[in-house]
Enzyme design. Sequence first.
Site, PDB file in Angstrom:
ATOM      1  N   GLU A  55      30.666  12.290  36.498  1.00 29.41           N
ATOM      2  CA  GLU A  55      30.936  11.539  35.420  1.00 29.41           C
ATOM      3  C   GLU A  55      31.089  12.624  34.238  1.00 29.41           C
ATOM      4  O   GLU A  55      30.438  13.586  34.364  1.00 29.41           O
ATOM      5  CB  GLU A  55      29.212  11.158  35.213  1.00 29.41           C
ATOM      6  CG  GLU A  55      28.994  10.534  33.811  1.00 29.41           C
ATOM      7  CD  GLU A  55      27.456   9.836  33.828  1.00 29.41           C
ATOM      8  OE1 GLU A  55      26.787  10.315  34.594  1.00 29.41           O
ATOM      9  OE2 GLU A  55      27.256   8.921  32.907  1.00 29.41           O
ATOM     10  N   LYS A 132      30.444   1.840  33.110  1.00 21.42           N
ATOM     11  CA  LYS A 132      28.937   2.037  33.284  1.00 21.42           C
ATOM     12  C   LYS A 132      28.235   0.677  33.082  1.00 21.42           C
ATOM     13  O   LYS A 132      28.640   0.306  31.981  1.00 21.42           O
ATOM     14  CB  LYS A 132      28.463   3.052  32.816  1.00 21.42           C
ATOM     15  CG  LYS A 132      27.015   3.826  33.335  1.00 21.42           C
ATOM     16  CD  LYS A 132      26.839   4.953  32.581  1.00 21.42           C
ATOM     17  CE  LYS A 132      25.570   5.577  33.125  1.00 21.42           C
ATOM     18  NZ  LYS A 132      25.325   7.152  32.194  1.00 21.42           N
ATOM     19  N   CYS A 179      26.182   7.149  37.578  1.00 21.94           N
ATOM     20  CA  CYS A 179      24.623   7.875  37.600  1.00 21.94           C
ATOM     21  C   CYS A 179      23.689   6.913  37.421  1.00 21.94           C
ATOM     22  O   CYS A 179      23.134   6.193  38.316  1.00 21.94           O
ATOM     23  CB  CYS A 179      24.782   8.620  36.348  1.00 21.94           C
ATOM     24  SG  CYS A 179      23.520  10.061  36.437  1.00 21.94           S
TER      25      CYS A 179
HETATM   26  N1  GLN Z   1      18.757   8.272  35.926  1.00 31.60           N
HETATM   27  C1  GLN Z   1      19.779   9.246  35.710  1.00 31.60           C
HETATM   28  C2  GLN Z   1      18.888  10.588  35.268  1.00 31.60           C
HETATM   29  O1  GLN Z   1      17.632  10.541  35.096  1.00 31.60           O
HETATM   30  C3  GLN Z   1      20.528   8.886  34.394  1.00 31.60           C
HETATM   31  C4  GLN Z   1      21.384   9.939  33.837  1.00 31.60           C
HETATM   32  C5  GLN Z   1      22.785   9.509  33.402  1.00 31.60           C
HETATM   33  O2  GLN Z   1      23.008   8.206  33.560  1.00 31.60           O
HETATM   34  N2  GLN Z   1      23.685  10.510  33.428  1.00 31.60           N
HETATM   35  O3  GLN Z   1      19.359  11.614  35.231  1.00 31.60           O
END
Ligand code: GLN
Length: 411
Positions: A55, A132, A179
């Site tokens: 990402e 996203k 993510c």
């Molecule tokens: N759930 C992910 C975390 O806690 C979210 C991080 C992201 O979206 N970059 O790291």
Amino acid sequence: MVLTRLKVPLRIGIIQLNPQIGHTKETTSRAWKLLDELKSKNHGTASPDILVFPEFALTGYSFHDRNHILPYTCKPTEGPTFDFAKEVSKTFNCYTVIGYPERCGDDDKTATLYNSAIMTDASGDLVFNYRKSFLYYTDDDWGCQENPNGFQHFEIPVKGFDVNGNSNDVKLKTGLGICMDLSNYKFEAPFSDYEFATYHLDHGTELLICPMAWLHSAAITKDTKDPQQQWEKVKSVLDREGIPEYGSQGRFVNNLDSSNVIKTEPFEHAMSLKDYNDLDTPDITNITYWLLRLTPFVALKKRYEWFHSKLLVPFLTRTSTKTSSYVGSSLDKPWVHEGKETVLVLANRCGIEDKQTVYAGSSGIYKFNGHIHGDEDDSVDTTNKSIELYGNLSKGHEGILVRDVELVVER
Ligand code: GLN
């Protein structure tokens, strides 16, 4: 209609990076260094079919507000990320997936911003731009908008082979996730809704590719009780290993050897190994947690009991959601994924931003093998026989992972 079983061989590569904001050029050149290694290691053998980057792979992730991120935002087919993806795709004759900050509109004041990932094909053309859907706090800080279409899937042309070795054109059902898409919505929805996994199970996705900037539990967030003490703990590990405050760069820990896979750990033990140390090894806690978020694709003995006692019927008949399965079960099948295969590629970043956001690295390649009945298995962790572990990168260092995966599809 009689379905034919086709074997789809895929050589998949992940490039794990530690991008820092304001250093796109340096990050891009380290990415090429890693890719050059891949070129020389190939010794004339086939190129990868797919290369996956994290990402916001070239820009860095922790932007604080709209003005901070605006200079880094681009339209899907413009700017350094697209130029890079195009060149990578053409060089390796492969699909490339990479995350970047997207802008929709020319005017800085009114442009809509998204956290997106593009896929380019071997000619360097854009195949798909995914935004996203589930946002993390950091995305909210700069006014990121949710994907108006929600989760999405699409098809990519690949080659499949029948029992006689004849080549067939296959449209592989593919999905991208970024993510937080793997998490429950805003960390508030019920954990067992498994929104992302359920969507892709319901749509029969065969290849799931996720660029990520997932935090390690050593990261300092708004929930950290003693930030100072927490940072000192991380800092002492960095000092011991001679790593700067922004984390490791250029000390590549590569994994090009298919015999090099992680040691499996039962759930409870995996969850206890939370410390940010041994930066050159993968983080089993995060790996186990990610697999847990994909539970609908994992074989579970319990599911057959739930199905026969009709325990999931109330969830499957709710009017609030439009899913046709729940925790991997549908009204007519105990396990929707049974007899199918899905490959999962998690390309996470590593390193540290703002002396607080510590990332988990540990990028990996997995297959959820629904041909394994696995009805003696009741634990969603790396020991579950339906999860094939192809390999992982380290938690703290940049690197490249390449694996040959064989995916069986029916057409
Ligand atoms: N759930 C992910 C975390 O806690 C979210 C991080 C992201 O979206 N970059 O790291």
